[in-house]
Design a protein around this motif. Structure first.
Motif, PDB file in Angstrom:
ATOM      1  N   GLY B 182      27.628 -78.097 -10.833  1.00  0.00           N
ATOM      2  CA  GLY B 182      28.281 -76.978 -10.326  1.00  0.00           C
ATOM      3  C   GLY B 182      29.557 -76.801 -10.359  1.00  0.00           C
ATOM      4  N   GLN B 183      30.126 -75.765 -10.693  1.00  0.00           N
ATOM      5  CA  GLN B 183      31.577 -75.758 -11.130  1.00  0.00           C
ATOM      6  C   GLN B 183      32.479 -75.862  -9.867  1.00  0.00           C
ATOM      7  OE1 GLN B 183      29.510 -73.540 -10.853  1.00  0.00           O
ATOM      8  NE2 GLN B 183      30.197 -71.508 -11.367  1.00  0.00           N
ATOM      9  N   LYS B 184      33.757 -76.422  -9.948  1.00  0.00           N
ATOM     10  CA  LYS B 184      34.425 -76.810  -8.732  1.00  0.00           C
ATOM     11  C   LYS B 184      34.901 -75.370  -8.237  1.00  0.00           C
ATOM     12  CE  LYS B 184      36.198 -81.022  -7.437  1.00  0.00           C
ATOM     13  NZ  LYS B 184      37.282 -81.432  -6.997  1.00  0.00           N
ATOM     14  N   LEU B 185      34.927 -75.376  -7.102  1.00  0.00           N
ATOM     15  CA  LEU B 185      35.684 -74.280  -6.533  1.00  0.00           C
ATOM     16  C   LEU B 185      37.018 -74.347  -6.280  1.00  0.00           C
ATOM     17  CD1 LEU B 185      32.755 -73.413  -3.618  1.00  0.00           C
ATOM     18  CD2 LEU B 185      33.318 -72.293  -5.473  1.00  0.00           C
ATOM     19  N   ARG B 186      37.654 -73.337  -6.205  1.00  0.00           N
ATOM     20  CA  ARG B 186      39.254 -73.315  -6.010  1.00  0.00           C
ATOM     21  C   ARG B 186      39.674 -72.557  -4.917  1.00  0.00           C
ATOM     22  NH1 ARG B 186      42.393 -76.659  -6.324  1.00  0.00           N
ATOM     23  NH2 ARG B 186      42.118 -78.360  -8.198  1.00  0.00           N
ATOM     24  N   LEU B 187      40.276 -72.956  -3.952  1.00  0.00           N
ATOM     25  CA  LEU B 187      40.650 -71.930  -2.811  1.00  0.00           C
ATOM     26  C   LEU B 187      41.722 -71.131  -3.362  1.00  0.00           C
ATOM     27  CD1 LEU B 187      39.469 -71.558  -0.087  1.00  0.00           C
ATOM     28  CD2 LEU B 187      41.397 -72.901   0.723  1.00  0.00           C
ATOM     29  N   GLU B 191      46.180 -73.330  -3.392  1.00  0.00           N
ATOM     30  CA  GLU B 191      46.063 -75.032  -3.463  1.00  0.00           C
ATOM     31  C   GLU B 191      46.623 -75.288  -4.900  1.00  0.00           C
ATOM     32  OE1 GLU B 191      44.901 -76.748  -1.370  1.00  0.00           O
ATOM     33  OE2 GLU B 191      44.401 -75.313  -0.150  1.00  0.00           O
ATOM     34  N   GLN B 192      46.690 -74.403  -5.667  1.00  0.00           N
ATOM     35  CA  GLN B 192      47.314 -74.740  -7.147  1.00  0.00           C
ATOM     36  C   GLN B 192      48.872 -74.808  -7.106  1.00  0.00           C
ATOM     37  OE1 GLN B 192      45.500 -71.295  -8.785  1.00  0.00           O
ATOM     38  NE2 GLN B 192      43.690 -72.350  -9.670  1.00  0.00           N
TER      39      GLN B 192
END
Lengths: 992, 205
Positions: B182-187, B191-192
């Motif tokens: 499962g690819q990681k989710l980014r909010l 967050e970046q």
């Protein structure tokens, strides 16, 4: 040093590098890196950056280790990724244009970028190389070392012709001191820095700093070329006192107090427990000033933040603020890793319970197998059963030892089993579960979120399983953790046993066989309900039978029989059709399940079914209804569909087991045969029922009903010339010794109700109850995890809908599909699940931030609608962007709110804390005249700026008046505990 | 043997009784035809390893009985299937007419919605066709299925049907890699880079 000398020259002279010093080696390494990264050659020619490009663009970084003797450095290249390629412009570049970095020194488009390397902010450059000491290496503090490094840079740049500015980090890391250089054709810029703890008083204002700048550029021209000044003051607001955090955390304490309502259970807490926005930074900027326009010296300042033409705001969020949903989830998730069994958790006392319970189980079993008198169901009401179940356990455990408070336990059980609260006759309450399930489902179907449980393999919302999950989670969070969970689970299983033993359906489960799309626990509960349903049907039918026997004794000699009264009425009305009026439902509920009991049943029926026409025929039993007006092949009797046994319901683990067993038989012919035999019980049972319902039938009759395509009919012309339909079994049914024939021959004439049960509800129910009883709290948590995540996602959706945050909405969607994958695997990946929960927590934090900001920038009544819209946009940008421009600066709607926030904070700060507490916030006089505030009030509207940044730029010839005019820049930072001057001074290296 | 197998797939064969489901399976797994194939009771099971584009897939194929009464029993085996073969008899129109029911059944009991479906018109070796090839094609198109006509007796189309089905399953991402990475989710953007780069004096307490 010149490692790249001409190959030809090598022939004539020998260059000796054998004695090269460490320093020389270091310089050549630096050059090598610059070469590798293709940083050599002219950098000029690129367009000057667009306004705000430093913020909107992405920054790249390349890093490598580099050694000076055994001292490790990092060399890092920072650059703004730009679309245009270097190659395109190289042709256009004039030979001796300034290096890019020098042009950037004067560019006004990207002052104060909110997110960038500090060197970018100080010098406005878009590309540079930094050499800094490696980790665990000491800082470069001594002056000689610094100079050595600077010399290295200077030589490398000159040798390689690199025009990218290069810096070395000197002094302690935290001081962020850099010195550097940039070289171009005939020009050079030196980057110098001053860093002090305190601001010297003579430089604590613009005029003092301008003095430094002027003396530094040493320009003797008169008049001096104009100096461009940009000033930015930053104010910090940390005190939100006047805005109490808008969300009160739910008051859990009420539950512990006397009043216990069921309302709290079934809800999920949400929101932050602390202020998620820790600070607000207001930056007031005066761009493009020239000397003389503003006065700022030691006695007077023109710089009133309210008058600043440009305002921008950034908010600082609290790191991981404590949020309720997040806590709730992670506490629950922690349980998954607990190894203790229920007994270990609850201690020895419960082990005794266990023993007693077991004896109860065996007595329950005895009760079932004994020939029983009708169960006195009517004596019991559902409302008292929870209590009786509880009393039962309380006998073994002193109340004060219970990990879960009695009141709470009561309200949990009442929430989980709401039917227990309804005081009704047993008949009514028995019908209730089915009804409420039916209508509940209809409602939920309308809900678009309803199908979420399919994606997550959880259970429908408001099902027993879902409600249990919420309660377990809440009990774990608020009412005693692991021990309380274990206690609740024990009570829950006890209640289920009580229901099983007393024929009460379990409330809140869809009827029918286990739904394999739901979580295993839900399936198990449905399975138990199936068992209860069948057992109840059996008991009821037995009761009816006894009653009718009673009646029969009274009405002696009549044609009445042992069937239920309603049916015998039909039967007497049309004697030929034994029970045509009966619906399938009533049959399946009563007689269908009568297997293996009451041997006298047949005899009672005897006079009824009596083959009136043909005495020799055996009597028919267990008929459902005639089949398509067909008659038996060997007689004129109609072909009846028999009452058959229902197939056994299965949960996914049982199914898995069974298919494993079937698969293990292998793929050989014997395997296939064995498999067929194992599964023929149902076929055999149906054949027996068929035989009982159709006396005198043959296999062909059976096949015509059961597998009509295996009875081949053909039109044949007989000897008299008439066309007759002739039928026979299909070829495959005629294979001698095939399983169907074999089964037919073995099949006895037995109606379904006297057959052995295909589904042993007693055994299956005990299996389920045992399974449930041995689940450790951790197992339970794992079972319920899908439901909890389901609930959490729904909660987030609900809260997001209130705030309308597109980024969160998108993330919820992604998260749901990710959860779907995580939860459909039989063995959970706990690391990934933990990450997933962290995602949910992050979403909660974002929502609470939005909520907090909205509360702070809420519109006061009576203000304009356009302003409201503007504020909404402002708040949502605050969430998504690092720094947001305040439209209209201090005069705009957002600006005036910010102003008011500062004024209030100032007023509070001015009083002692006692007085402050009494002081009402200044909300009411929001409309008051600004001038008045500024003038008459002793307390200034704004605190002293936390930071002042002053940027001065000019372009003057240096070092001599006849040198080229070159960019000069000084960036000054004045803070309470820091004074920094970052200067970039360019000089002509040809004419000096 | 199992070491070099890429994945194990669960396939399912359904359809009215007597359309030749077991015969198709027997032809595929053992390359034989038994005119005396007896009617299946409950479910039967066969295994075969198939190489598709150099990838070996182990197939666990569940063959089901078509009789109405068994239908209460067999759907439990639909669970977790990645592919299904729906068979009708081209010489018996009623077996074609019932296809819609079978699809409903499938809809109800399969656990995944991206299951690959193949429609097979069996017994094309016989003369008295009652269902035209085009009708089969139309039906398959309407329900986004693969389609082929075949004969278990003459071998026609059988191997091909299974291969096509498996290939299609292997091409469907997420259908067979049971443990997806499962690819990681980014909010969003927040967050970046938040606070990563140091920005001027923004180290203000």
């Amino acid at each position: 040093m010149a490692a790249d000398s001409d190959p030809e020259s090598e022939v004539f002279e020998i260059t000796d590098f054998t004695t090269a010093s460490e320093w020389e080696r270091f310089v050549s390494r630096v050059e090598e890196v610059l070469n590798d990264w293709k940083l050599i050659g002219s950098s000029a020619g690129k367009l000057s950056p667009e306004k705000g490009e430093y913020t909107s663009g992405t920054w790249g970084e390349k890093c490598q280790d580099i050694n000076f003797a055994d001292f490790k450095f990092y060399i890092t290249h920072h650059f703004l990724k730009q679309e245009c390629e270097k190659d395109d412009e190289k042709d256009k570049v004039e030979e001796d244009a300034f290096p890019l970095a020098m042009q950037d020194l004067l560019c006004m488009n990207n002052d104060f970028p909110p997110r960038a390397h500090c060197l970018v902010r100080w010098y406005g450059i878009r590309e540079f190389v930094v050499i800094s000491p490696g980790t665990n290496c000491e800082a470069i503090i001594s002056e000689s070392k610094c100079n050595l490094l600077l010399s290295s840079i200077s030589i490398s740049l000159a040798n390689s012709g690199c025009q990218v500015p290069m810096f070395v980090q000197i002094q302690q890391k935290w001081r962020r001191m850099y010195a550097g250089e940039c070289q171009g054709p005939g020009v050079r810029t030196d980057f110098e820095m001053v860093h002090l703890r305190k601001v010297p008083s003579q430089y604590n204002h613009l005029s003092g700093l301008l003095d430094i700048f002027r003396s530094k550029i040493g320009c003797t021209l008169s008049p001096l070329p104009p100096v461009n000044i940009t000033i930015r003051f930053t104010y910090i607001l940390q005190d939100w006192q006047q805005h109490s955090w808008p969300q009160q955390p739910p008051d859990f304490d009420t539950l512990l107090g006397g009043e216990v309502g069921g309302v709290e259970f079934g809800k999920i807490p949400f929101g932050a427990c602390e202020e998620p926005i820790s600070e607000l930074h207001l930056a007031t900027t005066w761009p493009h000033l020239t000397e003389g326009i503003v006065v700022d010296n030691d006695v007077y300042s023109d710089l009133d933040p309210l008058q600043a033409p440009h305002w921008s705001v950034r908010v600082r969020t609290a790191e991981n603020p404590q949020c309720l949903l997040g806590d709730f989830l992670s506490e629950f998730f922690k349980l998954c890793c607990r190894k203790e069994s229920t007994e270990e958790v609850l201690g020895r006392g419960s082990a005794e319970d266990e023993g007693k319970e077991n004896s109860d189980i065996s007595s329950a079993l005895n009760k079932l197998t004994e020939p029983v008198a009708p169960v006195p169901i009517s004596k019991l009401s559902v409302s008292n059963m929870v209590h009786s179940a509880r009393k039962h356990i309380r006998r073994h455990r002193r109340i004060d030892e219970s990990p879960l408070n009695t009141d709470i336990l009561n309200s949990v059980l009442l929430y989980v089993f709401p039917d227990a609260a309804v005081e009704k006759s047993s008949e009514n309450s028995k019908n209730k579960p089915a009804q409420s399930n039916a209508c509940g489902k209809a409602e939920q179907d309308k809900n678009s979120d309803y199908n979420l449980f399919l994606q997550l393999k959880s259970a429908p919302i408001d099902s027993l399983t879902y409600r249990l999950a919420l309660c377990v989670c809440l009990v774990n969070y608020n009412h005693g953790g692991l021990r309380a969970v274990a206690h609740l689970w024990q009570e829950f299983v006890l209640e289920l046993r009580y229901r099983w033993e007393n024929n009460y359906l379990i409330y809140g489960l869809a009827g029918g066989p286990p739904d394999l799309r739901c979580c295993l626990l839900h399936q198990k509960l449905q399975m138990l309900n199936c068992c209860i349903e069948r057992k109840r049907a059996r008991d009821e039918a037995r009761k009816v039978l006894e009653e009718s026997k009673e009646r029969e004794r009274k009405v002696s000699g009549s044609g009445q029989n042992g069937r239920p009264a309603s049916e015998s009425a039909t039967a007497s009305a049309s004697k030929k059709e034994v029970s045509p009026g009966k619906s399938w439902d009533s049959w399946s509920d009563s007689e269908d399940e009568f297997f293996e009991c009451l041997s006298d049943q047949g005899e009672i029926e005897a006079p009824h079914t009596e083959g009136e026409k043909d005495g020799s025929k055996s009597k028919a039993e267990g008929r459902l209804h005639p089949y398509n007006n067909m008659t038996l092949l060997n007689s004129t009797e109609p072909l009846y569909i028999p009452v058959t046994q229902e197939p056994a319901p299965m949960t996914e683990d049982l199914l898995e087991e069974q298919s494993e067993v079937l698969a293990k038989l292998g793929t050989s012919a014997e395997g296939t045969h064995l498999r067929a035999r194992m599964q023929s019980a149902c076929l055999l049972s149906d054949m027996e029922s068929f035989k009982a319902a159709n006396p005198g039938c043959v296999l062909e009759d059976f096949v015509r009903w059961y597998s009509p395509r295996d009875y081949v009919e053909e039109e044949v012309v007989d000897e008299k010339g008439n066309t007759v339909v002739k039928g026979e079994l299909s070829a495959r049914m005629k294979i001698p010794g095939n399983m169907w024939v074999e089964a037919w021959e073995t099949a006895r004439v037995t109606p379904a109700r006297r057959q052995r049960r295909l589904f042993d509800d007693t055994k299956e129910a005990e299996k389920v109850l045992h399974y449930l009883a041995v689940q450790k709290p951790a197992d339970l948590t794992r079972h319920l995890l899908p439901c909890i995540l389901h609930a959490a996602i729904l909660k987030l959706k609900e809260e997001e809908a209130v705030e309308d945050i597109p980024s969160v909405r998108k993330t919820i969607q992604q998260a749901t599909s990710q959860a779907s994958k995580l939860l459909h695997t039989p063995n959970y990946d706990y690391k990934k699940l933990e990450d997933f929960i962290n995602q949910l927590m992050a979403m909660e934090t974002v929502i609470t931030r939005a909520r907090s900001l909205k509360a702070k920038f809420a519109m006061c009544e009576g203000e304009k609608v356009e302003d409201t819209d503007e504020l909404e946009t402002f708040v949502s940008s605050l969430l998504e962007e690092p720094e947001v421009v305040v439209v209209g600066a201090g005069q705009g709607p957002a600006g005036s709110i910010i102003h008011r926030l500062f004024v209030n904070a100032q007023r509070l700060a001015d009083f002692t804390s006692d007085e402050a507490a009494l002081l009402a916030p200044l909300e009411e006089d929001s409309g008051r005249d600004r001038k008045q505030t500024a003038g008459s009030n002793k307390v200034p509207d704004f605190p002293p700026p936390a930071g002042r940044e002053i940027l001065v730029r000019t372009c003057v010839p240096r070092p001599a008046p006849y040198s080229k005019a070159l960019p000069q820049r000084l960036f000054c930072v004045l803070m309470r505990e820091e004074f920094r001057l970052a200067g970039a001074f360019s000089s002509d290296t040809s004419f000096f | 043997m199992d070491d070099d197998v890429l994945t194990t797939l669960k396939l399912l064969i359904i359809g009215e009784s007597g359309v030749g489901k077991s015969s198709l399976l027997l032809r595929f797994t053992e390359d034989t035809f038994d005119p005396e194939q007896s009617a299946t009771i409950g479910v039967d099971f066969k295994v075969k390893t198939l190489a598709i584009d150099g990838n070996r897939a182990k197939l666990a194929i569940w063959d089901t009985a078509g009789q109405e009464r068994f239908r209460t029993l067999t759907p439990s085996y639909y669970r977790g299937a990645q592919g299904v073969i729906l068979v009708y008899d081209v010489t018996k129109r009623d077996t074609f007419m019932k296809l819609e029911n079978w699809l409903n059944e499938l809809e109800t009991y399969t656990t995944r919605n991206d299951i690959v479906k193949m429609l097979v018109g069996n017994k094309i070796d016989k003369d008295d066709h009652e269902v035209d090839r085009n009708e089969g094609l139309k039906f398959a198109r309407k329900h986004s299925m693969l389609f082929i006509e075949a004969s278990a007796k003459t071998k026609d189309g059988v191997q091909c049907a299974f291969e096509e089905l498996v290939e299609k399953i292997l091409q469907t991402p997420g259908l067979w890699e049971s443990e997806n990475q499962g690819q990681k989710l980014r909010l969003g953007d927040q967050e970046q880079g938040g606070g990563r780069a140091c920005g001027g004096y923004c180290s203000i307490p």
